[in-house]
Scaffold this active site. Structure first.
Site, PDB file in Angstrom:
ATOM      1  N   ASP A  13      36.257  22.546-106.464  1.00 30.04           N
ATOM      2  CA  ASP A  13      35.839  23.704-105.497  1.00 30.04           C
ATOM      3  C   ASP A  13      35.546  22.715-104.292  1.00 30.04           C
ATOM      4  O   ASP A  13      35.058  23.920-103.506  1.00 30.04           O
ATOM      5  CB  ASP A  13      35.164  24.142-106.161  1.00 30.04           C
ATOM      6  CG  ASP A  13      35.222  24.674-106.992  1.00 30.04           C
ATOM      7  OD1 ASP A  13      36.188  25.166-107.540  1.00 30.04           O
ATOM      8  OD2 ASP A  13      34.514  25.547-107.967  1.00 30.04           O
ATOM      9  N   LYS A  16      39.598  21.658-101.418  1.00 29.36           N
ATOM     10  CA  LYS A  16      41.384  21.006-102.188  1.00 29.36           C
ATOM     11  C   LYS A  16      42.824  21.289-101.334  1.00 29.36           C
ATOM     12  O   LYS A  16      43.610  21.275-100.555  1.00 29.36           O
ATOM     13  CB  LYS A  16      41.732  20.576-102.890  1.00 29.36           C
ATOM     14  CG  LYS A  16      40.611  19.546-103.333  1.00 29.36           C
ATOM     15  CD  LYS A  16      40.887  19.106-104.826  1.00 29.36           C
ATOM     16  CE  LYS A  16      40.862  20.280-106.003  1.00 29.36           C
ATOM     17  NZ  LYS A  16      38.904  21.160-105.737  1.00 29.36           N
ATOM     18  N   GLY A  40      40.955  27.085-109.084  1.00 32.66           N
ATOM     19  CA  GLY A  40      41.078  28.166-108.450  1.00 32.66           C
ATOM     20  C   GLY A  40      41.021  27.421-106.627  1.00 32.66           C
ATOM     21  O   GLY A  40      40.420  27.375-106.423  1.00 32.66           O
ATOM     22  N   HIS A  41      42.458  26.945-106.118  1.00 31.63           N
ATOM     23  CA  HIS A  41      42.136  27.225-105.158  1.00 31.63           C
ATOM     24  C   HIS A  41      42.460  27.869-103.505  1.00 31.63           C
ATOM     25  O   HIS A  41      44.265  28.611-103.698  1.00 31.63           O
ATOM     26  CB  HIS A  41      43.434  25.504-104.719  1.00 31.63           C
ATOM     27  CG  HIS A  41      43.375  24.439-105.741  1.00 31.63           C
ATOM     28  ND1 HIS A  41      44.773  23.439-105.462  1.00 31.63           N
ATOM     29  CD2 HIS A  41      42.277  24.431-106.163  1.00 31.63           C
ATOM     30  CE1 HIS A  41      44.187  23.147-106.817  1.00 31.63           C
ATOM     31  NE2 HIS A  41      42.786  23.014-107.184  1.00 31.63           N
ATOM     32  N   THR A 129      36.239  26.947-118.927  1.00 32.98           N
ATOM     33  CA  THR A 129      36.939  28.221-117.499  1.00 32.98           C
ATOM     34  C   THR A 129      37.014  29.516-119.096  1.00 32.98           C
ATOM     35  O   THR A 129      37.578  30.526-118.392  1.00 32.98           O
ATOM     36  CB  THR A 129      37.821  27.771-116.831  1.00 32.98           C
ATOM     37  OG1 THR A 129      38.828  27.552-117.612  1.00 32.98           O
ATOM     38  CG2 THR A 129      37.162  27.548-115.534  1.00 32.98           C
ATOM     39  N   GLN A 219      40.378  20.057-110.067  1.00 33.82           N
ATOM     40  CA  GLN A 219      39.292  19.780-110.235  1.00 33.82           C
ATOM     41  C   GLN A 219      38.647  18.952-109.246  1.00 33.82           C
ATOM     42  O   GLN A 219      39.674  18.672-108.280  1.00 33.82           O
ATOM     43  CB  GLN A 219      39.238  19.462-111.880  1.00 33.82           C
ATOM     44  CG  GLN A 219      39.037  20.269-112.754  1.00 33.82           C
ATOM     45  CD  GLN A 219      40.660  20.906-112.739  1.00 33.82           C
ATOM     46  OE1 GLN A 219      41.536  20.296-113.884  1.00 33.82           O
ATOM     47  NE2 GLN A 219      40.500  21.975-113.090  1.00 33.82           N
ATOM     48  N   THR A 296      36.771  31.883-111.880  1.00 32.55           N
ATOM     49  CA  THR A 296      35.563  32.967-113.148  1.00 32.55           C
ATOM     50  C   THR A 296      35.209  34.174-112.546  1.00 32.55           C
ATOM     51  O   THR A 296      34.529  34.586-113.035  1.00 32.55           O
ATOM     52  CB  THR A 296      35.650  32.245-113.558  1.00 32.55           C
ATOM     53  OG1 THR A 296      34.780  31.582-113.125  1.00 32.55           O
ATOM     54  CG2 THR A 296      36.447  31.383-114.360  1.00 32.55           C
ATOM     55  N   SER A 408      36.624  19.728 -91.445  1.00 30.87           N
ATOM     56  CA  SER A 408      36.651  21.547 -91.630  1.00 30.87           C
ATOM     57  C   SER A 408      35.297  22.260 -90.984  1.00 30.87           C
ATOM     58  O   SER A 408      34.256  22.292 -92.155  1.00 30.87           O
ATOM     59  CB  SER A 408      37.062  21.836 -93.350  1.00 30.87           C
ATOM     60  OG  SER A 408      37.211  22.975 -93.583  1.00 30.87           O
TER      61      SER A 408
HETATM   62  P1  GDP Z   1      39.567  24.087-104.305  1.00 32.46           P
HETATM   63  O1  GDP Z   1      39.253  24.754-105.802  1.00 32.46           O
HETATM   64  O2  GDP Z   1      38.984  22.787-103.920  1.00 32.46           O
HETATM   65  O3  GDP Z   1      40.850  24.506-103.253  1.00 32.46           O
HETATM   66  O4  GDP Z   1      38.073  24.747-103.678  1.00 32.46           O
HETATM   67  P2  GDP Z   1      37.979  26.692-104.151  1.00 32.46           P
HETATM   68  O5  GDP Z   1      39.092  27.663-103.419  1.00 32.46           O
HETATM   69  O6  GDP Z   1      37.341  26.730-105.145  1.00 32.46           O
HETATM   70  O7  GDP Z   1      36.825  27.225-102.828  1.00 32.46           O
HETATM   71  C1  GDP Z   1      36.086  26.358-101.759  1.00 32.46           C
HETATM   72  C2  GDP Z   1      36.251  27.970-100.847  1.00 32.46           C
HETATM   73  O8  GDP Z   1      35.610  27.431 -99.866  1.00 32.46           O
HETATM   74  C3  GDP Z   1      37.108  28.522-100.395  1.00 32.46           C
HETATM   75  O9  GDP Z   1      36.568  29.945-100.232  1.00 32.46           O
HETATM   76  C4  GDP Z   1      37.174  28.382 -98.841  1.00 32.46           C
HETATM   77  O10 GDP Z   1      37.583  29.354 -98.677  1.00 32.46           O
HETATM   78  C5  GDP Z   1      35.548  27.932 -98.596  1.00 32.46           C
HETATM   79  N1  GDP Z   1      35.848  26.278 -97.934  1.00 32.46           N
HETATM   80  C6  GDP Z   1      37.114  25.343 -97.370  1.00 32.46           C
HETATM   81  N2  GDP Z   1      36.427  24.730 -96.528  1.00 32.46           N
HETATM   82  C7  GDP Z   1      35.947  25.872 -95.758  1.00 32.46           C
HETATM   83  C8  GDP Z   1      34.987  25.624 -94.793  1.00 32.46           C
HETATM   84  O11 GDP Z   1      35.292  24.044 -93.981  1.00 32.46           O
HETATM   85  N3  GDP Z   1      34.102  26.288 -93.987  1.00 32.46           N
HETATM   86  C9  GDP Z   1      33.153  27.258 -94.831  1.00 32.46           C
HETATM   87  N4  GDP Z   1      32.558  27.704 -94.524  1.00 32.46           N
HETATM   88  N5  GDP Z   1      34.572  27.487 -95.795  1.00 32.46           N
HETATM   89  C10 GDP Z   1      35.297  27.150 -96.606  1.00 32.46           C
HETATM   90  P1  IMO Z   2      39.499  23.282-108.445  1.00 32.17           P
HETATM   91  O1  IMO Z   2      41.042  22.489-108.726  1.00 32.17           O
HETATM   92  C1  IMO Z   2      35.083  23.902-110.334  1.00 32.17           C
HETATM   93  C2  IMO Z   2      34.775  22.793-114.277  1.00 32.17           C
HETATM   94  C3  IMO Z   2      34.432  23.961-115.561  1.00 32.17           C
HETATM   95  C4  IMO Z   2      33.479  23.442-116.458  1.00 32.17           C
HETATM   96  C5  IMO Z   2      34.571  21.709-116.756  1.00 32.17           C
HETATM   97  C6  IMO Z   2      35.662  22.396-117.624  1.00 32.17           C
HETATM   98  O2  IMO Z   2      39.161  24.397-108.674  1.00 32.17           O
HETATM   99  O3  IMO Z   2      38.201  22.537-108.085  1.00 32.17           O
HETATM  100  P2  IMO Z   2      37.250  23.403-118.420  1.00 32.17           P
HETATM  101  O4  IMO Z   2      38.118  25.009-118.277  1.00 32.17           O
HETATM  102  O5  IMO Z   2      38.551  22.831-117.010  1.00 32.17           O
HETATM  103  O6  IMO Z   2      37.770  23.031-119.670  1.00 32.17           O
HETATM  104  O7  IMO Z   2      35.787  23.606-117.783  1.00 32.17           O
HETATM  105  O8  IMO Z   2      35.432  21.768-115.676  1.00 32.17           O
HETATM  106  N1  IMO Z   2      35.865  23.264-113.791  1.00 32.17           N
HETATM  107  C7  IMO Z   2      36.158  23.171-112.325  1.00 32.17           C
HETATM  108  N2  IMO Z   2      35.155  23.912-111.612  1.00 32.17           N
HETATM  109  N3  IMO Z   2      36.837  23.744-109.797  1.00 32.17           N
HETATM  110  C8  IMO Z   2      37.711  23.723-110.524  1.00 32.17           C
HETATM  111  O9  IMO Z   2      38.942  23.094-110.436  1.00 32.17           O
HETATM  112  C9  IMO Z   2      37.223  23.219-112.168  1.00 32.17           C
HETATM  113  N4  IMO Z   2      37.954  23.468-113.226  1.00 32.17           N
HETATM  114  C10 IMO Z   2      37.523  23.348-114.163  1.00 32.17           C
HETATM  115  O10 IMO Z   2      33.460  25.101-114.866  1.00 32.17           O
HETATM  116  O11 IMO Z   2      32.559  23.291-116.290  1.00 32.17           O
HETATM  117 MG    MG Z   3      38.597  25.533-106.725  1.00 37.82          MG
END
Ligand code: GDP
Ligand code: IMO
Ligand code: MG
Length: 431
Positions: A13, A16, A40-41, A129, A219, A296, A408
């Site tokens: 998270d 990416k 979840g991207h 998850t 991840q 989730t 960012s």
């Molecule tokens: P990923 O799994 O690495 O793609 O990241 P996620 O989408 O799960 O979580 C990143 C969250 O931070 C999302 O809600 C994005 O919209 C938000 N986000 C990304 N870059 C920034 C930033 O520079 N500032 C803020 N405030 N939010 C950001």
């Molecule tokens: P993105 O790509 C954050 C975490 C779960 C749990 C552990 C194992 O959005 O960054 P799993 O279901 O993979 O067997 O769960 O990994 N986890 C993540 N945490 N971002 C993710 O993906 C994750 N994918 C799995 O919360 O702790």
């Molecule tokens: Mg994510």
């Protein structure tokens, strides 16, 4: 040849999705090589918000090709839903999405198994998850997996399903009333059949034609099955170490690795987290950063940036550049802390601890920075960032010995500062 990987440097998270989306313009193909719909991207384009779980984030750019490679585990039901939802929103998916015939399928028993397994673990549950990721990878390594390519031969496919229904469900004592639970799975599997291809071969052809490839990690490094905080990890190599086996590409063809990290740290689920903030400050970061899981909806645990962990991550991945995200979340803090090392019984650690026991006993050593105390989301150029921000960033760069090329400062595409004098820019983005 200019192929780049984007890898989460922390516990996932890191942002990416946003960075892949922003870099996409300069690449032809985007590849997911591990994980499944545990990811979840988030990508924000104007007023529209997209959360991609299985399909590479490049799908939101018309004309970019998207590959889901062999290292992934794919739940066809989740994939069908994602394809249809994107199509409903006007995104063209057909003829742009290609799925490896060697990827593994997540079927209903995997999900049931995982729920049971988490219940059995009780307090020491991983906090997965519950998407069936671990059991699907488990079957892959037990050599009893169901692969995407099996869908192509319906006789083989149905025989294998029969096996899972009869033998495996009785092995685990699961009560399936009728094979009905599998109906939706079968229907969705047949739906994705037309997307199947040989991804290693497409990549070879693309590279020969001079196309540029972007690898989209899911991840993060600290969730890597080998180098993460085992067993509180996911079940794939989610660091750069997973790219070659997961996509079917030689390491010699990956020219750069961009590590994405947040200006603080988060993790979802159980497991060690040395810089975790459990009180008011943790709540503050969660609230300001909107730290709730994109897959989730679970609240993410929050803590200070851990540079000792980041150093470990930088070494393992071989980051050639870094992107820092969510810097704006720290805007109103008067003090910002950064962990620069771990100690136990007064002695510092040299290596990142390999066992849970050791990791649970470490005491983080913090350095405190003065906050900048103003909004930075509107800033477009590096030189316009407050002095305190630049000081904070140069400390990180020096500590890790890698350049921060992207900063960012907000969730949208436009809230991004790209250092156009950086190596990342000159090598990958300058055309
Ligand atoms: P990923 O799994 O690495 O793609 O990241 P996620 O989408 O799960 O979580 C990143 C969250 O931070 C999302 O809600 C994005 O919209 C938000 N986000 C990304 N870059 C920034 C930033 O520079 N500032 C803020 N405030 N939010 C950001
Ligand atoms: P993105 O790509 C954050 C975490 C779960 C749990 C552990 C194992 O959005 O960054 P799993 O279901 O993979 O067997 O769960 O990994 N986890 C993540 N945490 N971002 C993710 O993906 C994750 N994918 C799995 O919360 O702790
Ligand atoms: Mg994510």
């Amino acid at each position: 040849m200019k192929n780049l990987a984007i890898i989460g440097a922390q516990w996932g998270d890191e942002g990416k999705g946003k960075i892949v989306d922003m870099m996409c313009e300069n690449f032809d193909v985007v590849v997911r090589f591990q994980g499944g719909h545990n990811a979840g991207h988030t990508v924000i384009i104007g007023d529209e918000k997209y959360i991609l779980h299985l399909i590479p984030s490049g799908i939101l750019h018309p004309n970019k090709m998207c590959y889901m490679a062999n290292g992934m585990v794919i739940d066809p039901i989740a994939l069908k839903k994602e394809i249809l939802e994107l199509e409903e929103r006007g995104i063209d998916v057909k003829n742009r999405l290609f799925i490896s015939k060697r990827a593994h399928l997540i079927h209903p028993i995997h999900k049931l198994f995982e729920s049971k397994d988490e219940e059995l673990r009780g307090k020491s549950a991983i906090g997965t998850t519950r998407r069936g990721i671990g059991p699907a990878y488990g079957d892959k390594y037990l050599r009893m997996g169901l692969r995407t390519g099996d869908i192509l031969d319906e006789k083989v496919f149905f025989e294998k399903i029969e096996f899972f229904l009869k033998e495996k469900s009785s092995l685990y004592n699961f009560k399936f009333n009728t094979p009905k639970e599998f109906d939706e799975f079968i229907e969705a599997s047949l739906f994705i059949k037309n997307f199947l291809d040989d991804i290693y071969f497409r990549l070879e052809e693309d590279i020969e034609k001079g196309k540029k490839i972007l690898f989209e990690g899911a991840q993060g490094t600290m969730l890597d099955i080998d180098f993460g905080t085992y067993p509180f990890v996911t079940s794939s190599n989610s660091s750069s170490l997973g790219i070659t086996a997961g996509a079917g590409i030689s390491p010699l063809k990956i020219n750069g690795i961009l590590g994405i990290f947040k200006a603080y740290t988060t993790r979802v689920g159980g497991g060690p987290f040395p810089t975790e903030l459990k009180g008011e400050m943790g709540e503050y970061l969660r609230r300001e950063g909107g730290e709730y899981g994109a897959s989730t909806g679970r609240p993410r645990r929050c803590g200070w940036l851990d540079l000792f962990q980041m150093k470990y991550s930088t070494t393992l991945n071989g980051f050639t550049s870094l992107a820092i995200t969510k810097l704006d979340v720290l805007d109103n803090l008067s003090e910002i802390k950064v962990c620069t090392g771990y100690e136990v019984n007064g002695g510092p650690f040299k290596n990142f601890p390999s066992t849970l026991d050791k990791l649970s006993k470490v005491k983080p050593i913090f350095k405190t920075f003065k906050g900048w105390g103003k909004k930075i989301s509107h800033i477009k150029n590096f030189k316009d960032l407050p002095f305190e921000v630049r000081e904070y960033l140069s400390f990180i760069e020096e500590y890790l010995n890698v350049e921060i090329s992207i900063i960012s400062v907000g969730p949208s595409r436009k809230s991004t500062i790209l250092k156009n004098k950086s190596k990342l820019f000159s090598e990958f983005l300058n055309d």
